[in-house]
Design a protein around this motif. Structure first.
Motif, PDB file in Angstrom:
ATOM      1  N   UNK A  24       5.142  49.126 -16.145  1.00  0.00           N
ATOM      2  CA  UNK A  24       4.489  48.088 -17.050  1.00  0.00           C
ATOM      3  C   UNK A  24       2.848  47.754 -16.698  1.00  0.00           C
ATOM      4  N   UNK A  25       2.192  47.501 -17.860  1.00  0.00           N
ATOM      5  CA  UNK A  25       0.844  46.944 -17.753  1.00  0.00           C
ATOM      6  C   UNK A  25       0.994  45.625 -18.130  1.00  0.00           C
ATOM      7  N   UNK A  26       0.153  44.884 -17.480  1.00  0.00           N
ATOM      8  CA  UNK A  26       0.502  43.122 -17.395  1.00  0.00           C
ATOM      9  C   UNK A  26      -1.046  42.696 -17.692  1.00  0.00           C
ATOM     10  N   UNK A  27      -1.284  41.646 -18.689  1.00  0.00           N
ATOM     11  CA  UNK A  27      -2.600  40.978 -19.023  1.00  0.00           C
ATOM     12  C   UNK A  27      -2.056  39.699 -19.395  1.00  0.00           C
ATOM     13  N   UNK A  28      -2.972  38.631 -19.234  1.00  0.00           N
ATOM     14  CA  UNK A  28      -2.894  37.217 -19.616  1.00  0.00           C
ATOM     15  C   UNK A  28      -3.720  36.528 -19.170  1.00  0.00           C
ATOM     16  N   UNK A  29      -3.590  34.918 -19.568  1.00  0.00           N
ATOM     17  CA  UNK A  29      -4.427  34.045 -19.372  1.00  0.00           C
ATOM     18  C   UNK A  29      -3.890  32.677 -19.433  1.00  0.00           C
ATOM     19  N   UNK A  30      -4.246  31.511 -19.062  1.00  0.00           N
ATOM     20  CA  UNK A  30      -3.879  30.334 -18.972  1.00  0.00           C
ATOM     21  C   UNK A  30      -4.545  29.419 -18.000  1.00  0.00           C
ATOM     22  N   UNK A  31      -3.655  28.478 -17.530  1.00  0.00           N
ATOM     23  CA  UNK A  31      -4.130  27.280 -16.742  1.00  0.00           C
ATOM     24  C   UNK A  31      -3.091  27.153 -15.525  1.00  0.00           C
ATOM     25  N   UNK A  32      -3.965  27.079 -14.263  1.00  0.00           N
ATOM     26  CA  UNK A  32      -3.093  26.896 -13.158  1.00  0.00           C
ATOM     27  C   UNK A  32      -3.540  25.935 -12.031  1.00  0.00           C
ATOM     28  N   UNK A  33      -2.720  25.278 -11.348  1.00  0.00           N
ATOM     29  CA  UNK A  33      -3.243  24.338 -10.343  1.00  0.00           C
ATOM     30  C   UNK A  33      -3.143  24.578  -9.030  1.00  0.00           C
ATOM     31  N   UNK A  34      -2.328  25.484  -8.522  1.00  0.00           N
ATOM     32  CA  UNK A  34      -2.199  25.865  -7.255  1.00  0.00           C
ATOM     33  C   UNK A  34      -2.347  27.410  -7.379  1.00  0.00           C
ATOM     34  N   UNK A  35      -3.183  28.257  -6.670  1.00  0.00           N
ATOM     35  CA  UNK A  35      -3.530  29.476  -6.660  1.00  0.00           C
ATOM     36  C   UNK A  35      -3.965  30.081  -5.256  1.00  0.00           C
ATOM     37  N   UNK A  36      -3.162  31.347  -5.185  1.00  0.00           N
ATOM     38  CA  UNK A  36      -3.519  31.855  -3.693  1.00  0.00           C
ATOM     39  C   UNK A  36      -4.013  33.229  -4.367  1.00  0.00           C
ATOM     40  N   UNK A  37      -5.081  33.811  -3.908  1.00  0.00           N
ATOM     41  CA  UNK A  37      -5.600  35.267  -3.881  1.00  0.00           C
ATOM     42  C   UNK A  37      -6.076  35.371  -2.622  1.00  0.00           C
ATOM     43  N   UNK A  38      -6.076  36.909  -2.704  1.00  0.00           N
ATOM     44  CA  UNK A  38      -6.412  37.532  -1.464  1.00  0.00           C
ATOM     45  C   UNK A  38      -7.569  38.733  -1.822  1.00  0.00           C
ATOM     46  N   UNK A  39      -8.110  39.353  -0.680  1.00  0.00           N
ATOM     47  CA  UNK A  39      -9.126  40.318  -0.624  1.00  0.00           C
ATOM     48  C   UNK A  39      -8.544  41.381   0.369  1.00  0.00           C
ATOM     49  N   UNK A  40      -8.618  42.633   0.079  1.00  0.00           N
ATOM     50  CA  UNK A  40      -7.953  43.422   1.161  1.00  0.00           C
ATOM     51  C   UNK A  40      -9.291  44.116   2.015  1.00  0.00           C
ATOM     52  N   UNK A  41      -8.975  43.780   3.371  1.00  0.00           N
ATOM     53  CA  UNK A  41     -10.425  44.246   4.288  1.00  0.00           C
ATOM     54  C   UNK A  41      -9.998  45.717   4.614  1.00  0.00           C
ATOM     55  N   UNK A  42     -10.892  46.813   4.186  1.00  0.00           N
ATOM     56  CA  UNK A  42     -10.627  47.941   4.077  1.00  0.00           C
ATOM     57  C   UNK A  42     -10.644  48.443   5.870  1.00  0.00           C
ATOM     58  N   UNK A  43     -11.452  47.932   6.807  1.00  0.00           N
ATOM     59  CA  UNK A  43     -11.596  48.141   8.057  1.00  0.00           C
ATOM     60  C   UNK A  43     -10.374  47.625   8.857  1.00  0.00           C
ATOM     61  N   UNK A  44      -9.968  46.342   8.727  1.00  0.00           N
ATOM     62  CA  UNK A  44      -8.687  45.879   9.205  1.00  0.00           C
ATOM     63  C   UNK A  44      -7.226  46.285   8.732  1.00  0.00           C
ATOM     64  N   UNK A  45      -7.322  46.750   7.557  1.00  0.00           N
ATOM     65  CA  UNK A  45      -6.361  47.101   6.831  1.00  0.00           C
ATOM     66  C   UNK A  45      -5.378  46.009   6.574  1.00  0.00           C
ATOM     67  N   UNK A  46      -6.014  44.894   6.184  1.00  0.00           N
ATOM     68  CA  UNK A  46      -5.001  43.709   5.894  1.00  0.00           C
ATOM     69  C   UNK A  46      -5.629  42.836   5.040  1.00  0.00           C
ATOM     70  N   UNK A  47      -4.806  42.274   4.108  1.00  0.00           N
ATOM     71  CA  UNK A  47      -5.163  41.060   3.041  1.00  0.00           C
ATOM     72  C   UNK A  47      -5.659  39.974   3.779  1.00  0.00           C
ATOM     73  N   UNK A  48      -6.747  39.149   3.293  1.00  0.00           N
ATOM     74  CA  UNK A  48      -6.902  37.824   3.728  1.00  0.00           C
ATOM     75  C   UNK A  48      -6.987  37.075   2.555  1.00  0.00           C
TER      76      UNK A  48
END
Length: 144
Positions: free
Chosen positions: A36-60
């Motif tokens: 599937x392909x997903x798209x959307x919008x809305x409002x949230x009060x608690x969010x956790x996002x990450x970025x992938x460190x390509x050198x350490x090969x892990x998400x922060x």
């Protein structure tokens, strides 16, 4: 969660307190969604996002709490070892602070509503760990 199907697209509404990734995973199981392909919008009060460190090969990851508008939710759904695999990215912000944040969506709890479109594609694509990159990449084979 409430949804309706229109051809190859599922239109989905999430309610206060529902979490995006959990809700999409439940939808995948209920509707037996493979690709599937997903798209959307809305409002949230608690969010956790990450970025992938390509050198350490892990998400922060970083957690955010407050009043946030989801300006863009985009991504895809595939399968890994028979289970739904969500690869979602999120751009969100607080208009009063005039700041936006983007990253790989780990968790987002809805504070007002979320409106999502899930486009179901024919076929299936699996995932496999690529040790060189450090990520689960698309696997285009019969055994995915």
């Amino acid at each position: 969660m409430e949804y309706r199907k229109f051809g190859d697209t599922i239109v989905l509404r999430l309610e206060v307190g529902e979490e995006i990734a959990e809700s999409l995973a439940a939808l995948c199981e209920k509707e037996k969604l493979e690709l599937c392909q997903v798209s959307g919008l809305g409002a949230a009060g608690q969010i956790t996002v990450g970025v992938f460190d390509t050198e350490k090969k892990e998400y922060f990851s970083r957690e955010y709490q407050g009043d946030f508008e989801i300006g863009s939710l985009t991504g895809n759904i595939t399968r890994k070892e028979g289970k739904p695999y969500l690869h979602l990215h999120l751009v969100f912000g607080n208009p009063r602070q005039n700041v936006c944040v983007a990253g790989h969506l780990n968790r987002a709890v809805i504070s007002a509503t979320a409106e999502l479109f899930v486009r179901v594609l024919p076929g299936s694509v699996g995932r496999r760990m690529d040790d060189e990159v450090g990520l689960n990449l698309f696997q285009f084979s019969q055994d995915s």
